[in-house]
Write a protein that holds these residues in place. Structure first.
Motif, PDB file in Angstrom:
ATOM      1  N   LYS A   1       3.375  -0.445  15.082  1.00 28.07           N
ATOM      2  CA  LYS A   1       2.597   0.623  15.799  1.00 28.07           C
ATOM      3  C   LYS A   1       1.624   1.011  14.443  1.00 28.07           C
ATOM      4  N   THR A   2       0.430   1.074  15.417  1.00 24.93           N
ATOM      5  CA  THR A   2      -0.691   1.693  14.429  1.00 24.93           C
ATOM      6  C   THR A   2      -1.220   3.126  14.221  1.00 24.93           C
ATOM      7  N   LEU A   3      -0.988   3.784  12.798  1.00 23.71           N
ATOM      8  CA  LEU A   3      -1.159   5.345  13.202  1.00 23.71           C
ATOM      9  C   LEU A   3      -2.543   5.542  12.669  1.00 23.71           C
ATOM     10  N   LYS A   4      -2.949   6.682  12.991  1.00 29.50           N
ATOM     11  CA  LYS A   4      -4.481   7.398  13.194  1.00 29.50           C
ATOM     12  C   LYS A   4      -5.244   7.834  12.054  1.00 29.50           C
ATOM     13  N   PRO A   5      -5.582   7.538  10.668  1.00 29.19           N
ATOM     14  CA  PRO A   5      -6.280   8.247   9.785  1.00 29.19           C
ATOM     15  C   PRO A   5      -6.595   9.739  10.099  1.00 29.19           C
ATOM     16  N   GLY A   6      -5.887  10.552   9.201  1.00 23.19           N
ATOM     17  CA  GLY A   6      -6.939  11.987   9.450  1.00 23.19           C
ATOM     18  C   GLY A   6      -6.002  12.933  10.091  1.00 23.19           C
ATOM     19  N   GLU A   7      -5.063  12.098  10.926  1.00 21.24           N
ATOM     20  CA  GLU A   7      -3.992  12.869  11.844  1.00 21.24           C
ATOM     21  C   GLU A   7      -2.349  12.318  11.477  1.00 21.24           C
ATOM     22  N   ASP A   8      -2.110  11.078  11.075  1.00 23.53           N
ATOM     23  CA  ASP A   8      -0.400  10.498  10.662  1.00 23.53           C
ATOM     24  C   ASP A   8      -0.709  10.064   9.208  1.00 23.53           C
ATOM     25  N   PHE A   9      -2.441   9.745   9.046  1.00 22.33           N
ATOM     26  CA  PHE A   9      -2.141   9.302   7.181  1.00 22.33           C
ATOM     27  C   PHE A   9      -3.553   9.342   6.584  1.00 22.33           C
ATOM     28  N   VAL A  10      -3.507  10.005   5.141  1.00 23.84           N
ATOM     29  CA  VAL A  10      -4.761  10.170   4.329  1.00 23.84           C
ATOM     30  C   VAL A  10      -4.714   9.336   3.894  1.00 23.84           C
ATOM     31  N   PRO A  11      -5.418   8.323   3.443  1.00 25.25           N
ATOM     32  CA  PRO A  11      -5.928   7.329   2.163  1.00 25.25           C
ATOM     33  C   PRO A  11      -6.332   8.895   1.208  1.00 25.25           C
ATOM     34  N   ILE A  12      -5.614   7.937  -0.119  1.00 22.02           N
ATOM     35  CA  ILE A  12      -6.019   8.682  -1.438  1.00 22.02           C
ATOM     36  C   ILE A  12      -6.920   8.602  -2.552  1.00 22.02           C
ATOM     37  N   VAL A  13      -8.209   8.655  -2.756  1.00 25.30           N
ATOM     38  CA  VAL A  13      -9.350   8.197  -3.524  1.00 25.30           C
ATOM     39  C   VAL A  13      -8.675   7.731  -4.874  1.00 25.30           C
ATOM     40  N   PHE A  14      -7.596   7.885  -4.668  1.00 24.30           N
ATOM     41  CA  PHE A  14      -7.681   6.706  -6.776  1.00 24.30           C
ATOM     42  C   PHE A  14      -7.399   4.967  -5.641  1.00 24.30           C
ATOM     43  N   SER A  15      -7.331   4.659  -4.279  1.00 27.04           N
ATOM     44  CA  SER A  15      -6.806   3.937  -4.241  1.00 27.04           C
ATOM     45  C   SER A  15      -8.299   2.728  -4.404  1.00 27.04           C
ATOM     46  N   ASP A  16      -7.885   1.658  -4.597  1.00 25.09           N
ATOM     47  CA  ASP A  16      -8.668   0.695  -4.101  1.00 25.09           C
ATOM     48  C   ASP A  16      -9.331   0.528  -2.762  1.00 25.09           C
ATOM     49  N   THR A  17     -10.464  -0.623  -3.196  1.00 24.82           N
ATOM     50  CA  THR A  17     -10.710  -1.170  -1.865  1.00 24.82           C
ATOM     51  C   THR A  17     -10.089  -1.903  -1.192  1.00 24.82           C
ATOM     52  N   ALA A  18      -8.783  -2.304  -0.367  1.00 21.98           N
ATOM     53  CA  ALA A  18      -7.997  -3.498  -0.239  1.00 21.98           C
ATOM     54  C   ALA A  18      -7.064  -3.482   0.722  1.00 21.98           C
ATOM     55  N   GLU A  19      -7.001  -4.180   1.296  1.00 22.79           N
ATOM     56  CA  GLU A  19      -5.946  -4.952   1.860  1.00 22.79           C
ATOM     57  C   GLU A  19      -4.881  -5.524   2.381  1.00 22.79           C
ATOM     58  N   PHE A  20      -3.687  -5.747   2.667  1.00 24.67           N
ATOM     59  CA  PHE A  20      -2.704  -6.010   2.491  1.00 24.67           C
ATOM     60  C   PHE A  20      -1.295  -5.976   3.543  1.00 24.67           C
ATOM     61  N   GLU A  21      -0.980  -6.514   3.657  1.00 20.55           N
ATOM     62  CA  GLU A  21       0.267  -7.059   5.129  1.00 20.55           C
ATOM     63  C   GLU A  21       1.482  -7.451   4.122  1.00 20.55           C
ATOM     64  N   GLY A  22       2.039  -7.301   4.380  1.00 19.69           N
ATOM     65  CA  GLY A  22       3.621  -7.390   4.368  1.00 19.69           C
ATOM     66  C   GLY A  22       5.319  -6.894   4.746  1.00 19.69           C
ATOM     67  N   PRO A  23       6.051  -7.650   3.319  1.00 25.43           N
ATOM     68  CA  PRO A  23       7.030  -6.416   4.064  1.00 25.43           C
ATOM     69  C   PRO A  23       7.287  -4.981   2.826  1.00 25.43           C
ATOM     70  N   VAL A  24       8.697  -4.408   3.608  1.00 22.43           N
ATOM     71  CA  VAL A  24       8.708  -3.099   3.253  1.00 22.43           C
ATOM     72  C   VAL A  24       9.905  -2.962   2.628  1.00 22.43           C
ATOM     73  N   VAL A  25       9.829  -2.325   1.353  1.00 24.87           N
ATOM     74  CA  VAL A  25      10.617  -1.552   0.538  1.00 24.87           C
ATOM     75  C   VAL A  25      10.988   0.074   0.482  1.00 24.87           C
ATOM     76  N   PHE A  26      11.864   0.768   0.848  1.00 22.29           N
ATOM     77  CA  PHE A  26      12.031   1.703   1.019  1.00 22.29           C
ATOM     78  C   PHE A  26      12.713   2.083  -1.280  1.00 22.29           C
ATOM     79  N   ALA A  27      11.314   2.820  -1.952  1.00 19.36           N
ATOM     80  CA  ALA A  27      11.784   2.668  -3.274  1.00 19.36           C
ATOM     81  C   ALA A  27      12.482   4.144  -3.576  1.00 19.36           C
ATOM     82  N   GLY A  28      13.047   4.615  -2.816  1.00 19.47           N
ATOM     83  CA  GLY A  28      13.217   6.517  -3.332  1.00 19.47           C
ATOM     84  C   GLY A  28      12.507   6.969  -3.607  1.00 19.47           C
ATOM     85  N   TYR A  29      12.155   8.270  -4.948  1.00 13.11           N
ATOM     86  CA  TYR A  29      11.328   8.522  -5.191  1.00 13.11           C
ATOM     87  C   TYR A  29       9.748   8.510  -6.016  1.00 13.11           C
ATOM     88  N   GLY A  30      10.359   6.246  -6.415  1.00 15.00           N
ATOM     89  CA  GLY A  30       9.210   6.041  -7.478  1.00 15.00           C
ATOM     90  C   GLY A  30       8.867   6.367  -8.433  1.00 15.00           C
TER      91      GLY A  30
END
Length: 340
Positions: A89-118
């Motif tokens: 499912k493709t999510l909409k930027p600004g509506e379903d999610f916002v990037p956080i400015v401390f991110s690097d510029t990168a992209e990745f596709e892979g498996p997902v882990v739920f890591a509690g509170y991180g």
């Protein structure tokens, strides 16, 4: 080293009027709040260097000057390629999610882990990453901390410890080998799903990992699809502080962040007064204060409604800077230069 002198002699060398004059100079309207990378900040640096010179301090910066140049990130803007997908499912930027400015510029596709509170908090004997491998995966973590409404929680009761910050969670995920982090608000204590406000005061620096703040519904659906329930998981964590992290078998996500940063050169101002003790000749006592301020306001301002207006910074930190200059004059008080 300095010979001991009577306290009244030292105090008599200080000037409240001179101190206040420096506070006024640095915080007056014309200094435009001394924002990083601004001409007014350079003007402030020149003023401090002049006062160090008049006080008899030797240049302690580069190439025989009072200045040490370095670059800082003064701003960040989101580029055009910020994307997020979960379970196809493709999510909409600004509506379903916002990037956080401390991110690097990168992209990745892979498996997902739920890591509690991180969170990894050895002082509380708590680690959401215990027993789970997130190397080369995308982690989904809850905002805030366990036992958020429990006044007796080891996590500062109903307050928050530094482990709750988005920055610390992002760094923790990267240190555990994650290739991306998605923050969601847990359903247990918060009904709302608004994205954006939680990220507005985050730092501009590149933390080396793509990070977004997303609405939880698509991730609740993905977790439900593997027979789990985030609400129940969150309740179980909060009950006894036992991590409940797991991989969403067969679920993949794609995250892409595009952040463009503004870098500017600023200057430390360094004056030195060598001591006379040969044994201590390679040791220094450092007295410092920051002389910059938010300028006309930014995302970190304590008065966000006043962005665009001068943030004078008399107490943050013209007062401390003026104090350093007055101490410099006191240290060089045996030199015949002070008249103002």
């Amino acid at each position: 080293s300095f010979a001991a002198e009577p306290a009244d002699h030292l105090v008599s060398g200080l000037s409240a009027a001179r101190y206040l004059e420096d506070v006024w100079y640095l915080s007056r309207d014309e200094m435009q709040g001394r924002g990083d990378g601004s001409p007014e900040l350079d003007q402030a640096a020149d003023h401090i260097a002049d006062e160090f010179r008049r006080a008899g301090l030797a240049p302690g910066g580069e190439n025989g000057t009072y200045f040490q140049n370095f670059e800082v990130t003064t701003g960040a803007e989101l580029g055009p390629r910020n994307e997020l997908e979960i379970a196809g499912k493709t999510l909409k930027p600004g509506e379903d999610f916002v990037p956080i400015v401390f991110s690097d510029t990168a992209e990745f596709e892979g498996p997902v882990v739920f890591a509690g509170y991180g969170i990894t908090a050895p002082e509380y004997k708590y680690d959401d990453y215990s027993g789970i491998d997130v190397e080369g995966k995308i982690v989904v973590v809850l905002r805030f901390e366990p036992q958020e409404t429990d006044a007796k929680s080891v996590f500062a009761g109903t307050g928050f410890t530094p482990h709750a910050s988005l920055v610390n969670k992002a760094v923790n995920a990267r240190l555990h080998g994650a290739k991306g982090i998605i923050f969601i608000t847990g359903p247990l204590n918060h009904d709302y799903e608004e994205v954006g406000p939680a990220t507005r005061r985050e730092q501009y620096g590149d933390l080396g990992i793509p990070a977004v703040h997303a609405k939880r519904t698509p991730f609740l659906d993905a977790v439900n699809g593997v027979g789990r329930d985030i609400g129940e998981i969150q309740r179980a964590i909060d009950k006894d502080l036992q991590p409940q992290s797991f991989e969403l078998t067969g679920v993949r996500a794609r995250i892409a962040t595009d952040v463009v940063r503004t870098r500017k050169t600023v200057r430390n101002v360094i004056g030195a007064l060598p001591g006379s003790d040969p044994v201590l000749k390679n040791q220094w006592v450092v007295i410092g204060a920051h002389y910059d301020h938010p300028g006309l306001g930014d995302r970190n301002s304590l008065a966000p409604s006043q962005i665009g207006q001068v943030h004078h910074g008399a107490d943050d930190n013209a007062s401390g800077t003026a104090g350093v200059m007055e101490l410099a004059r006191l240290a060089g008080a045996d030199k015949p230069h002070w008249k103002r």
